[in-house]
Design an enzyme around this catalytic site. Structure first.
Site, PDB file in Angstrom:
ATOM      1  N   ALA A 517       0.848  -1.199   0.000  1.00 18.68           N
ATOM      2  CA  ALA A 517       0.000   0.000   0.000  1.00 18.68           C
ATOM      3  C   ALA A 517       0.882   1.247   0.000  1.00 18.68           C
ATOM      4  O   ALA A 517       0.661   2.186  -0.768  1.00 18.68           O
ATOM      5  CB  ALA A 517      -0.937  -0.006   1.199  1.00 18.68           C
ATOM      6  N   PRO A 643     -10.552   2.577   4.660  1.00 17.29           N
ATOM      7  CA  PRO A 643     -10.871   1.935   5.937  1.00 17.29           C
ATOM      8  C   PRO A 643     -11.617   0.605   5.788  1.00 17.29           C
ATOM      9  O   PRO A 643     -11.587  -0.220   6.696  1.00 17.29           O
ATOM     10  CB  PRO A 643     -11.762   2.963   6.643  1.00 17.29           C
ATOM     11  CG  PRO A 643     -12.108   3.995   5.644  1.00 17.29           C
ATOM     12  CD  PRO A 643     -11.150   3.896   4.500  1.00 17.29           C
ATOM     13  N   GLU A 716      -0.335  -7.072   8.225  1.00 11.99           N
ATOM     14  CA  GLU A 716       0.184  -8.035   9.186  1.00 11.99           C
ATOM     15  C   GLU A 716      -0.099  -7.707  10.649  1.00 11.99           C
ATOM     16  O   GLU A 716      -0.214  -8.607  11.475  1.00 11.99           O
ATOM     17  CB  GLU A 716       1.692  -8.210   8.941  1.00 11.99           C
ATOM     18  CG  GLU A 716       1.895  -9.028   7.687  1.00 11.99           C
ATOM     19  CD  GLU A 716       3.233  -8.841   7.017  1.00 11.99           C
ATOM     20  OE1 GLU A 716       4.025  -9.779   7.059  1.00 11.99           O
ATOM     21  OE2 GLU A 716       3.482  -7.773   6.433  1.00 11.99           O
TER      22      GLU A 716
END
Ligand code: FAD
Ligand code: SF4
Lengths: 750, 337
Positions: A517, A643, A716
């Site tokens: 990202a 989000p 993660e």
């Protein structure tokens, strides 16, 4: 201006997945689903022993089956590269990478020993069942506890490995401590089992050229690997992975099905498809088993004065796989005296590999159980204990963070969870017949950034094409790249096509470490900005351009137009601008790397994501049944691009963390050196009934420094600490301190 | 998976005749058989598809019982209004097993005849007397978390994995079979067998015999019953231990008791003497403890399943409490009643 177009998407909006429709309608094709003419099918025969030599392979019966095209073994395989370096792709740890069907040596149970290639899958599978292999078995060890006798620290370290840094005088700290604890914590081996099994379709294009559809997290990594191993010219290999059905790290290194399918294609000059079976999914990368000893000491107020962490994780006999396991606690908490030690111990298995938050999921989680023990020993509320030992800076490297909003995460998470009404004493909370426990843990992961390129082309009709070789392993890469471009250039998402997962596209690293990202996102942003600049220059060339006197900073890009920020009536459409420049399309390509963006050196500041995880368990003590009834995961991960997709990442991480706490483990028969629960009926991950409320909070953490867009990544962090919060909640509920994950029914009753 | 021929049976007689021949298997829902074929554990040369045979109804029996056709799916059985009302123990046990998708495909006959989930049985690279008589038992001294603690032999320590069968044992159902030699009725307790020195045989079916129906007796347990299943996750896992209890209460005392255990033996485990301890008695923790001891008499751990003895003892006591109190275990709310 076309009034019908949808508004452009904004960074920070919960945009639904742009590829969602393709996925739910089955139009998204995965590695084994691409239609190819004249395709052959492979089936792997796996070894039954864990170590030794192949003495004979009886293949007559299999060869006699009509439709069998070839049986490939170490005896008739084509020529392959000799040097280990050819097999060492981007993520290989130091050692001698495994080479399937290379020679007669067996290095682990379920190792491929033969490949049947046939006209159809059924024939290949049937013929494979007729092959008998004779072995000369050698003594093996798969028992990690026995392997402790062979612990060592390799001289050559894995590239990403970060050594711990000791500080202060730990012995004295323990000698003078008011309170101390010591415990040894264990984590079982976890096996990668993404939904999509590892699969590769190699299309033989003739002329030593192949197109490869591979389940991989990095098309360009697979491309280089196959070129090096099989001697293809790199430009003659194109690797595609447009859709990946989950990977979690299992697709970082090219797996043996890619190698074997390519081997067969090259040998037969035919197109070949190969898919691992679910049991074979237990024969490749896995999260290594771990033992971690932690000792902690505090003064009478509960301030940490000493910490010592020693961990050992498993590796194979042929590669030294290492993770950053012991550093996390030393970084996280203010404590003047701290030391850590890390070793690996070899067993006769395939080499472990990265699996969601490798190192942190193990080390931080186990450390956080110790933190809970220490809090109780010092008689301080476990959340308060973490707060009084909070470190604003990275306490191990003694460097400031680019940002650390963990305090806010603790506060918002605790408020949402209702931590205030917790009573300290174990066994003090009940709901009817069940004991109730509330646990907390801290999570940490790296915020990383990798050099990445992207290309964009805007057509006169306003359509934008974005290209980068990045992968979307189900995380939402397509969506956020479209969203960033949409916001930057003011083009509705519907007019943006994102092309990723193709080695021909601009350079992108493997999709791992939660850096996609931040990295691909920044590359797309930079590319779109550069394209915007060209558009602006073109817009100024429009006859009587209303923007003739404007500077680029005076305009914004919206709804397919360049508009003056001060006077929106002054605008030029992208079409007009292109016409003026005499172009039918405008293209830009940019590369971002930490250097170019002028970021300060990685050495001077630490970059991490943080989380505060709160878990509630209800325990039926008589029967040992544990239910995780609530989890709140408050995450500080910089800027959140989307989000909705980000929340999904955290949800998935938390579910996996619950599995780590309660379910996931391999059962190895050490006599055979073989994992016995090699299917999803007996290798347990959480089922729906195991998952209740999970609340995800993203705390505000503006961080212009960490990466160009202020993004830290969320793939993660969700798993880290979750299992500790569950284990700590079980302690709070039952008064039983369980140091061995997963915490199964028998351990509760012990 | 090997190559096989496929034949769709026209009627039971034809199926039975073909079924008596070597290397032939009946295919019902296929949820177990096909998996085993993929793993090369079952290698039939012929499949006889019985799924279209007419034994696909649930019917009233004249004496008040219910006949469950062998080809009715597990889902249709569990959600049948008559089963739900009159045999809630059975409905509950079925719903404790597998997943909705599997229960939609799985049949009652297939459920009875499903094979063990022993890891070694499934893995042809290992020794297994059930799969390959005489090859040895990998599970003994091996990984045996899901293995038996009762009724084991030196040849095999596998369990029968069904949940449904545990309830059927407690309900004292009867299995109707038809074979080349005609039809017969097998009391449930005699249907499955212990491994002894012939672990390859799971049950007492003779070659070619086909299960046509399961008869439930009129006498059922509608108030005081429970099916309590303990496993390694809260759904979609086989039982480590399960307990089916049916009680008839009269004036605060137990008039009749039936208890069967799952996950602990090669067949649903019943001990009539343990049931007798309850009869005529008022429920009490002490009594339930004695019943548990009686049920588990002779239990031996195999290493990694040692914990099951204690777990079973606790589960039996709890299940008896649930049944006596009339608070059966829900299969959707995982909070243990
Ligand atoms: C992942 C998974 C989880 C599961 N979990 C559970 C669980 O928790 N609890 C549980 O109880 N079960 C569980 N099951 C098992 C499931 O209940 C069985 O697979 C199912 O009941 C078998 O029925 P079937 O009709 O599909 O049988 P099939 O697979 O068609 O047949 C199974 C065997 O029975 C024989 N057979 C079938 N019908 C007859 C008949 N009428 N007469 C004689 N022989 C016959 C077949 O020849 C074959 O040998 C699970 C299965 C899977 C795959
Ligand atoms: S327990 Fe029975 S089924 Fe399992 S390996 Fe032993 S013989 Fe085979």
């Amino acid at each position: 201006m076309n009034t019908h177009v949808n508004p452009p998407a904004r960074i920070g909006e919960p945009l639904s997945r742009v590829d969602g429709r393709l996925k739910v309608t089955g139009h998204a094709r995965y590695a084994a689903e691409h239609p190819v003419a004249d395709l052959l099918y492979g089936w792997v025969v796996s070894s039954s022993i864990a170590k030794g030599r192949i003495t004979a392979i009886h293949e007559d019966a299999a060869r006699a089956v009509a439709g069998v095209v070839e049986i490939i073994t170490h005896k008739n395989r084509p020529d392959l590269a000799k040097a280990d370096s050819a097999y060492q792709e981007q993520v290989a740890p130091p050692g001698k990478p495994f080479r399937a069907l290379y020679d007669d040596e067996v290095q682990y149970s379920l190792q491929p020993v033969a490949l049947v290639v046939a006209q159809d899958l059924e024939t290949a599978r049937y013929a494979a069942s007729l092959i008998k292999v004779d072995y000369e078995a050698a003594k093996h060890n798969t028992d990690f506890r026995i392997a402790q006798g062979e612990r060592f620290m390799p001289r050559r370290k894995r590239a990403a490995y970060q050594p711990p840094k000791n500080r202060g005088d730990v012995d004295t700290a323990f000698a003078e401590a008011a309170h101390q604890i010591a415990g040894t914590y264990h984590l079982a081996t976890h096996v990668h089992n993404p939904m999509e099994m590892h699969a590769t379709t190699v299309v033989w294009e003739g002329d030593e050229r192949i197109t490869v559809y591979d389940k991989t997290q990095g098309s360009q990594n697979t491309q280089t690997y196959l070129a090096n191993v099989f001697g293809f010219k790199k430009e003659n290999i194109r690797v595609l992975n447009p859709f990946v059905g989950g990977a979690f790290g299992s697709g970082l290194r090219p797996q043996y099905q890619a190698y074997l399918a390519t081997m067969a294609a090259k040998m037969l000059e035919r197109s070949v498809r190969l898919v691992m079976t679910r049991p074979q999914m237990f024969s490749h990368v896995h999260r290594p088993e771990a033992l971690q000893a932690v000792s902690l000491a505090t003064d009478s107020q509960g301030h940490l004065t000493g910490m010592r962490t020693e961990a050992t994780t498993a590796t194979s006999r042929f590669e030294n796989y290492m993770e950053t396991v012991v550093n996390w606690g030393l970084m996280a908490y203010a404590c003047p005296n701290a030391e850590a030690d890390y070793t690996i111990a070899p067993v006769d298995s395939y080499t472990p590999g990265d699996m969601r938050a490798p190192g942190a999921a193990t080390g931080m989680t186990l450390f956080e159980i110790a933190m809970d023990e220490m809090a109780y020993e010092a008689n301080v509320d476990p959340l308060e204990f973490r707060l009084i030992n909070y470190s604003e800076k990275d306490a191990m490297h003694d460097t400031p963070y680019t940002s650390k909003a963990l305090k806010e995460a603790y506060a918002e998470g605790a408020a949402k969870f209702g931590w205030d009404s917790r009573s300290m004493a174990p066994r003090s909370m009940r709901d009817g017949s069940e004991l109730v426990g509330w646990g907390v843990a801290t999570g940490m992961w790296d915020a990383m950034f990798q050099k990445t390129s992207a290309r964009a082309r805007l057509s006169a009709n306003g359509d934008l094409l974005l290209e980068t070789a990045a992968s979307d392993i189900g995380t939402g890469t397509y969506t956020i790249l479209a969203q960033i471009a949409s916001d930057t250039l003011g083009i509705p998402v519907e007019q943006i096509s994102v092309k990723i997962g193709d080695s021909d596209l601009p350079m992108s690293p493997i999709e791992g470490g939660s850096w996609t990202a931040a990295s691909a996102g920044a590359a797309v942003e930079a590319t779109c900005q550069s394209l915007g600049k060209k558009l602006f220059e073109a817009a100024q060339k429009v006859k009587n351009s209303p923007l003739a006197d404007a500077k680029i900073d005076d305009v914004r890009f919206d709804y397919g137009r360049l508009l003056s920020k001060t006077d929106p009536d002054k605008s030029v459409s992208y079409g007009e601008a292109m016409a003026a420049a005499g172009e039918v399309s405008i293209e830009a390509e940019e590369t971002v790397s930490s250097g170019i963006s002028g970021m300060i050196s990685q050495m001077r500041k630490s970059r991490n994501t943080h989380s505060a995880v709160f878990a509630e368990v209800k325990v039926d003590e008589e029967l040992g049944v544990v239910r995780v009834t609530r989890v709140v995961c408050a995450v500080a991960a910089g800027r959140i691009i989307n989000p909705k997709t980000a929340r999904s990442q955290i949800l998935g991480g938390v579910v996996m963390g619950i599995g780590m706490g309660l379910h996931e483990e391999t059962f190895v028969d050490h006599r055979l050196g073989r994992i016995m629960n090699h299917d999803l009926a007996e290798y347990h991950v959480p089922a729906n009934a195991d998952i209740h409320d999970i609340e995800v909070i993203f705390v505000d953490e503006p961080d212009p420094e960490v990466t160009p867009m202020g993004v830290k990544g969320v793939g993660e962090i969700g798993i880290v600490g979750t299992a500790a919060a569950v284990a700590n909640a079980i302690f709070h509920a039952t008064g039983k301190r369980l140091r061995d994950l997963p915490i199964t029914i028998d351990k509760i009753l012990e | 998976m090997n190559r096989f021929s496929y034949h769709r049976a026209g009627d039971v007689a034809e199926a039975a005749q073909m079924g008596a021949e070597a290397d032939t298997r009946f295919l019902a829902g296929g949820t177990n058989l096909v998996d085993l074929m993929k793993a090369n554990v079952e290698r039939p040369t012929r499949l006889v598809d019985i799924s279209r045979l007419p034994h696909n109804k649930i019917e009233e029996l004249p004496e008040g019982g219910l006949r469950l056709g062998a080809l009715v799916t597990n889902a249709d059985t569990a959600y049948d209004a008559r089963v739900e009302q009159r045999y809630p123990l059975l409905s509950s046990a079925i719903l404790a097993g597998a997943s909705p998708q599997l229960r939609n495909a799985a049949t009652n006959g297939g459920n009875l005849n499903q094979r063990t989930r022993c890891y070694y049985f499934y893995d042809t690279a290992t020794a297994c007397n059930k799969r390959e008589p005489g090859s040895g038992c990998g599970a003994i001294n091996g990984v045996n978390r899901i293995h038996a603690i009762l009724g084991t032999s030196e040849a095999c320590i596998a369990t029968h994995p069904s949940d449904m069968c545990v309830a059927l044992a407690a309900l004292e159902a009867e299995v109707r079979v038809e074979g080349p030699g005609g039809a017969r009725v097998i009391p449930f307790a005699d249907y499955h067998r212990l491994p002894g020195d012939e672990p390859s045989k799971d049950n007492t079916l003779q070659p070619g015999e086909i299960v046509t129906a399961i008869d439930l007796p009129a006498d059922s347990f509608t108030e005081n019953y429970t099916y309590l299943k303990l496993r390694d996750r809260l759904s979609y896992a086989f039982a480590l231990v399960s307990v089916a209890v049916g009680l008839t209460m009269e004036g605060g005392k137990i008039a009749k008791a039936r208890i069967a255990l799952g996950g602990v033996a090669h067949k649903p485990w019943r001990v009539p003497a343990a049931e007798a301890l309850l009869e005529g008695q008022a429920p009490s923790p002490e009594l339930f403890g004695r019943v548990a001891d009686a049920l588990l008499q002779g239990a031996v751990g195999q290493g990694t399943n040692d914990f099951k003895i204690d777990l079973a003892r606790r589960a039996i006591r709890r299940a008896l409490r649930q049944a006596a109190a009339g608070t059966p275990q829900s299969q959707t709310d995982k909070h243990v009643a």
